[in-house]
Enzyme design. Sequence first.
Site, PDB file in Angstrom:
ATOM      1  N   HIS A   1       0.834  -1.191   0.000  1.00  0.00           N
ATOM      2  CA  HIS A   1       0.000   0.000   0.000  1.00  0.00           C
ATOM      3  C   HIS A   1       0.871   1.244   0.000  1.00  0.00           C
ATOM      4  CE1 HIS A   1       0.880  -0.562   4.309  1.00  0.00           C
ATOM      5  NE2 HIS A   1       0.832   0.769   4.359  1.00  0.00           N
TER       6      HIS A   1
ATOM      7  N   TYR B   1       3.500  13.924   7.131  1.00  0.00           N
ATOM      8  CA  TYR B   1       4.757  14.668   7.023  1.00  0.00           C
ATOM      9  C   TYR B   1       4.588  15.895   6.112  1.00  0.00           C
ATOM     10  CZ  TYR B   1       6.284  10.151   8.788  1.00  0.00           C
ATOM     11  OH  TYR B   1       6.415   9.001   9.531  1.00  0.00           O
TER      12      TYR B   1
ATOM     13  N   PRO C   1       6.197  14.870   2.249  1.00  0.00           N
ATOM     14  CA  PRO C   1       6.140  13.402   2.216  1.00  0.00           C
ATOM     15  C   PRO C   1       6.879  12.810   1.021  1.00  0.00           C
ATOM     16  CG  PRO C   1       4.065  14.325   1.486  1.00  0.00           C
ATOM     17  CD  PRO C   1       4.888  15.483   1.972  1.00  0.00           C
TER      18      PRO C   1
ATOM     19  N   HIS D   1       5.511   6.507  -1.224  1.00  0.00           N
ATOM     20  CA  HIS D   1       6.163   5.276  -1.675  1.00  0.00           C
ATOM     21  C   HIS D   1       5.321   4.066  -1.274  1.00  0.00           C
ATOM     22  CE1 HIS D   1       7.399   5.646   2.550  1.00  0.00           C
ATOM     23  NE2 HIS D   1       7.492   4.321   2.538  1.00  0.00           N
TER      24      HIS D   1
END
Length: 284
Positions: free
Chosen positions: A139, A221, A224, A227
Amino acid sequence: MSQTGPRMLVGYSSSSSEEDSEAATDRIKRCSPKCQEQDGGGNASPARKKHKIEEQVSKTRLPLPGILLDMFPEDVGSQAEDSSLHGGRVRSFKHERGNWATYVYLPYHPEEEFGELLEELLSIAGAHGAVWTPQEELHLSLSQTVVLRHHWIQPFNRSLRAGLVHCKRFVCSAGRLRLYSNDERTRTFLGMEVCTGHAPLLDLVQAVDRTMKEFRLETFYKEPSFHVSLAWCVGDLTAQLGQCLQEMQRVVDDHEEGPFLLRLDCVELRCRTGNKTFRFPLEP
């Protein structure tokens, strides 16, 4: 001088009916406690009777079915805190009754060729001394892992659904390998970083962050690195595996049909909280 009548006890003068009564009383006194309990005798202790009944009930009590125990995953024993039972993983936060670990993500459904590529990558990584474990569910995270109290789960997901009502479906791809570590530096992750589709991903993060702020939870974050985590190992090995990473990247770039790109069809956002998964389809 011979005695023809019954022997008389010194100090007593009684009739035969009184002797029969005394004999009956003597038999009662000699009766065992077990007999008295069975006969309901007045000398039986009520506490002993109660203890005996409780013992019988406990012997006939059946264990709870497993399906009922699974309904309350937070009621775990102390062994759940033992990292050796979880492949060396360490909790990011202390387990407490009624707390549910929660995160928001986009699922990735791998193509058939992805399995062969991942096997080759982990073979290279394993040759450098690290023991890697493939991710069970691939995911792309859109939130940090936060803690929800049980009574927050439904309102949290209602808020999330309302915030995503205008978000559209899109496609993004990833192709650059990177190493990540968690905040506690207890695990290293091999991930494939997104190279296209940043703008719609940021829109989703903004929607998710609004719900996080509403419940006073930590947002994502500020810058970000989107990933898909492919595998993990115990410890922080991000510095030691730099050369290994370059070798694995060459395998990705020199794929038989050109550089391999991991493709995500972002049609549904999901929220995992404890053992429950909530799904939010995006607009066509």
